[in-house]
Scaffold this active site. Structure first.
Site, PDB file in Angstrom:
ATOM      1  N   ASP A 175      -8.995  -6.098   3.798  1.00  9.59           N
ATOM      2  CA  ASP A 175      -7.702  -6.644   3.368  1.00  9.59           C
ATOM      3  C   ASP A 175      -7.602  -8.148   3.614  1.00  9.59           C
ATOM      4  O   ASP A 175      -6.694  -8.801   3.095  1.00  9.59           O
ATOM      5  CB  ASP A 175      -6.548  -5.961   4.119  1.00  9.59           C
ATOM      6  CG  ASP A 175      -6.349  -4.517   3.686  1.00  9.59           C
ATOM      7  OD1 ASP A 175      -6.598  -4.223   2.509  1.00  9.59           O
ATOM      8  OD2 ASP A 175      -5.950  -3.700   4.526  1.00  9.59           O
ATOM      9  N   ASP A 195       0.846  -1.185   0.000  1.00  8.90           N
ATOM     10  CA  ASP A 195       0.000   0.000   0.000  1.00  8.90           C
ATOM     11  C   ASP A 195       0.883   1.237   0.000  1.00  8.90           C
ATOM     12  O   ASP A 195       1.966   1.238   0.595  1.00  8.90           O
ATOM     13  CB  ASP A 195      -0.893   0.022   1.246  1.00  8.90           C
ATOM     14  CG  ASP A 195      -2.135  -0.834   1.058  1.00  8.90           C
ATOM     15  OD1 ASP A 195      -2.622  -0.917  -0.087  1.00  8.90           O
ATOM     16  OD2 ASP A 195      -2.608  -1.414   2.043  1.00  8.90           O
ATOM     17  N   GLU A 253      -6.864  12.325   7.789  1.00 12.76           N
ATOM     18  CA  GLU A 253      -7.023  13.251   6.678  1.00 12.76           C
ATOM     19  C   GLU A 253      -8.207  14.187   6.918  1.00 12.76           C
ATOM     20  O   GLU A 253      -8.129  15.402   6.688  1.00 12.76           O
ATOM     21  CB  GLU A 253      -7.228  12.486   5.358  1.00 12.76           C
ATOM     22  CG  GLU A 253      -5.993  11.740   4.879  1.00 12.76           C
ATOM     23  CD  GLU A 253      -5.917  10.329   5.452  1.00 12.76           C
ATOM     24  OE1 GLU A 253      -6.707  10.012   6.372  1.00 12.76           O
ATOM     25  OE2 GLU A 253      -5.061   9.550   4.992  1.00 12.76           O
ATOM     26  N   THR A 266     -18.072   4.028  -3.720  1.00 13.77           N
ATOM     27  CA  THR A 266     -18.429   5.389  -4.136  1.00 13.77           C
ATOM     28  C   THR A 266     -17.224   6.312  -4.175  1.00 13.77           C
ATOM     29  O   THR A 266     -17.214   7.285  -4.920  1.00 13.77           O
ATOM     30  CB  THR A 266     -19.466   5.988  -3.183  1.00 13.77           C
ATOM     31  OG1 THR A 266     -18.879   6.145  -1.878  1.00 13.77           O
ATOM     32  CG2 THR A 266     -20.698   5.092  -3.072  1.00 13.77           C
TER      33      THR A 266
END
Length: 689
Positions: free
Chosen positions: A531, A317, A358, A389
């Site tokens: 995952d 990742d 974030e 989405t």
């Protein structure tokens, strides 16, 4: 807290502070392992053990199996018996040391386990106090500040700090909250330090994470790896070949009228079979798992560690592995004639329910620019981000819909409401992407207000590490949800071989399957429930300790520090394990050359082939004893190398083979010549032969 800190310090200093106790326990254990049931697991050393018994019998009765050799056969045979006995003991000692190091870690972990009282929530809402051993998967429990968490589980209600230092070694408490892939999982034996939590139990008694850790580091569940089994079979075949050769020598000796005693034949057999690698093979495998544990990684089997050495592809990742992790809002870029304040206001509204780092950084930047919430958040509905989405946001009570997300996703959202798109948006998108950042568009209903620039920072030194992987023939693939332009900038800066942009959980599995279809072995990291399928599909799956229980159960390794870059270190350890095993095997087989030139001339000295005695050994008895003593002493001499491993260098398979042949092949031929001659001089000086 104090107990956890003490245990962490004790575990940290155990290798240095308790070496003496470890060695003494290992030496005692080496004698316990002499039981035939244990010796049968190692065919090479079992044959040496049988030889020890036979030479012990001919020490008592020298003519039991044929003519004796030398003037004092009992003394000579007794010395051979003693040397063979300690050869077996030294081999057991190597394995016992490797196991002892794992048991020391297991003892420290076991000290964190205790039967504690748990507050179980009943269906009617009442609380029942039960013992932790009575908890079952699916039960709900309540813990408050100061409590030890009684079982593995996932947080379903509350936000609190948890001290995980007993298992991770890190003293800083970790924030736990529900609904987060990286912060909802808790481990039994850790301690809650603030507030309170309601936890759903995810493991039955005896099947928790610490229970599995104890079993694995202690070696109770260790089984031989495929490569180890293959090498054991090879050693067994070589041993059988030498056994057949030795069995023919009595006939030859009778023909040439130079009888050879059974003790000398056994000495020759033991000297020629690969006892060095046979005695160290198990220790190398156990030490490989121990080295992984020293990196704060728990491997479910030695097989997973070994597979790391054969990995062809690393799937990584971007966020947290290649970049520093949490992307931070750096700038708001306006479009469609909106002001900076308007963009900040919409960005703030879209992130009110976003608890990711974030999202919090967007709120912080918006508030810094003067934005304020101008609606009742209790009446609004938060829209969570989903991989499908690729957007999140909020629906206000007045019907206004505010969204933030990937630029193409926001474009689709606006188009579905007959909104207009302008070139300004594409210009802002390209500007952020070319900087290697992540662009997020924000809109209100059918109107796009601007773009949020989330800044990514490449981890220092990561490019050099990928260069090392490339030199070893390992392909690196970066997975990211970013757009292709941003992904390509990051990929080029980081130095990865390939990348998958706008990746979904399904893409992870597809990438792994595609690589595996080409005959490659794949490793990847993950921490979330989504995952888990990819972790299970990968040949080596490394789950983060901070991740969900589903991810931990699907993976075959768990990183206690939750550092995704550990995958690169684990691959290095796997390579080191294979290199160490190969080098010591080469050294062991090369040793036979010198031992051949020591013993064969000694056996047939009576028939005039003394010219083969190129080492100039003093006597046939001295030659045999010198070769056997070297054969015994080289095992403990190589124990430190077997446990610590040969220093890793990022070389190709061909380069490693050439290096091993030069250092351990040539060295394995030369070293015994020197050592056997020195032992011969010493034996002659003290009058043993």
């Amino acid at each position: 807290m104090e107990q956890s800190t003490k245990l962490r310090q004790e575990r940290k200093h155990t290798p240095k502070a308790k070496n003496t106790g470890l060695y003494s326990r290992a030496f005692r254990q080496a004698f316990v392992k002499l039981h035939p049931r244990n010796m049968l697991k190692n065919p090479v050393m079992f044959l040496v053990w049988i030889g020890t018994i036979i030479t012990a019998l001919v020490t008592i009765a020298p003519n039991l199996f044929g003519p004796a050799t030398g003037e004092n056969p009992r003394v000579f045979n007794g010395l051979i018996t003693l040397i063979l006995f300690f050869t077996v003991v030294f081999a057991n000692f190597a394995e016992a040391i490797a196991e002892g190091r794992g048991k020391a870690q297991a003892d420290a972990l076991r000290a964190t386990k205790s039967d504690v009282k748990a507050h179980k929530l009943l269906p009617d809402g009442s609380i029942q106090e039960v013992n932790s051993t009575a908890l079952r998967r699916g039960d709900q429990i309540k813990v408050i500040a100061g409590d030890i968490i009684p079982a593995d589980g996932e947080v379903i209600v509350g936000v609190a700090s948890v001290d995980e230092s007993a298992i991770t070694g890190e003293s800083a408490p970790v924030l736990k909250e529900p609904g987060s892939d990286i912060a909802s999982s808790v481990t039994g034996g850790t301690r809650i330090t603030s507030d309170e939590l309601v936890i759903r139990v995810m493991a039955d008694p005896g099947k928790g994470f610490i229970d599995r850790m104890i079993s694995l580091v202690e070696g109770a569940s260790r089984s031989k790896t495929p490569n180890e089994i293959a090498l054991t079979v090879l050693l067994a075949v070589l041993t059988q070949v030498f056994l057949v050769v030795i069995a023919t020598l009595p006939t030859v000796s009778v023909y040439v009228e130079s009888p050879v005693s059974i003790a000398v034949l056994i000495a020759l057999l033991v000297a020629l079979i690969p006892t060095t690698i046979g005695g160290l093979l198990s220790a190398i495998g156990i030490a490989g798992m121990d080295r992984v544990a020293q990196f704060n990684v728990i491997a479910t089997s030695g097989r997973s560690v070994e597979i790391c050495g054969d990995i062809n592809t690393l799937v990584l990742d971007k966020t947290g592995t290649i970049t520093l992790g949490n992307r931070m809002a750096e700038e708001f870029i306006t479009v469609n004639g909106h002001s900076l304040h308007q963009v900040a206001q919409i960005a703030l509204a879209s992130s009110v329910f976003d608890q990711t780092p974030e999202g919090k950084s967007i709120v912080k930047l918006a508030e810094k620019l003067g934005a304020r919430i101008d609606f009742d958040s209790k009446q609004a509905e938060g829209i969570e981000f989903s991989a499908k989405t690729r957007m999140s946001g909020i629906d206000l009570p007045n019907g206004v819909q505010i969204r933030k997300g990937a630029v193409d996703a926001i474009k689709g959202f606006v188009r579905s409401r007959n909104g207009k798109l302008t070139p300004e948006l594409d210009a802002a998108y390209e500007r952020v992407s070319k900087l290697g950042g992540t662009p997020l568009a924000v809109c209100q209903n059918d109107d796009i207000y601007g773009v949020i620039y989330l800044k990514d920072i490449i981890k220092p030194g990561i490019k050099e590490r990928f260069d090392q992987m490339r030199r070893m023939g390992i392909k690196t693939i970066m997975l990211t949800g970013d757009n292709r332009l941003t992904a390509s900038v990051i990929a080029q800066e980081a130095g990865v071989d390939d990348f998958i942009a706008e990746a979904t959980p399904e893409d992870k599995i597809e990438v792994i399957r595609t690589e595996q279809a080409q005959g490659k072995l794949v490793a990847m990291t993950g921490d979330g429930t989504n995952d888990a399928p990819a972790l299970a599909q990968a040949n080596v799956g490394v789950a983060m300790n901070s991740g969900t229980q589903a991810a931990k159960e699907a993976a075959n390794m768990v990183d206690l520090d939750s550092d995704p870059t550990k995958l690169i270190d684990i691959v290095t350890i796997g390579k080191q394990l294979l290199i160490t095993r190969g080098a010591l095997t080469t050294f062991s087989i090369a040793n036979d050359v010198a031992k051949y030139f020591a013993i064969i001339p000694a056996i047939f000295a009576d028939i005039g082939i003394g010219s083969l005695n190129i080492m100039g050994l003093a006597s046939p008895e001295s030659a045999v004893l010198s070769a056997l003593i070297y054969n015994a002493l080289i095992i403990p001499a190589l124990i430190p190398l077997a446990l610590t491993g040969i220093k890793f260098r990022p070389l190709t398979a061909d380069q490693l083979l050439q290096r091993n042949i030069f250092i351990y092949g040539l060295g394995g031929v030369i070293a015994p010549f020197i050592a056997v001659k020195m032992i011969d001089i010493l034996i002659t000086a003290v009058g043993l032969a």
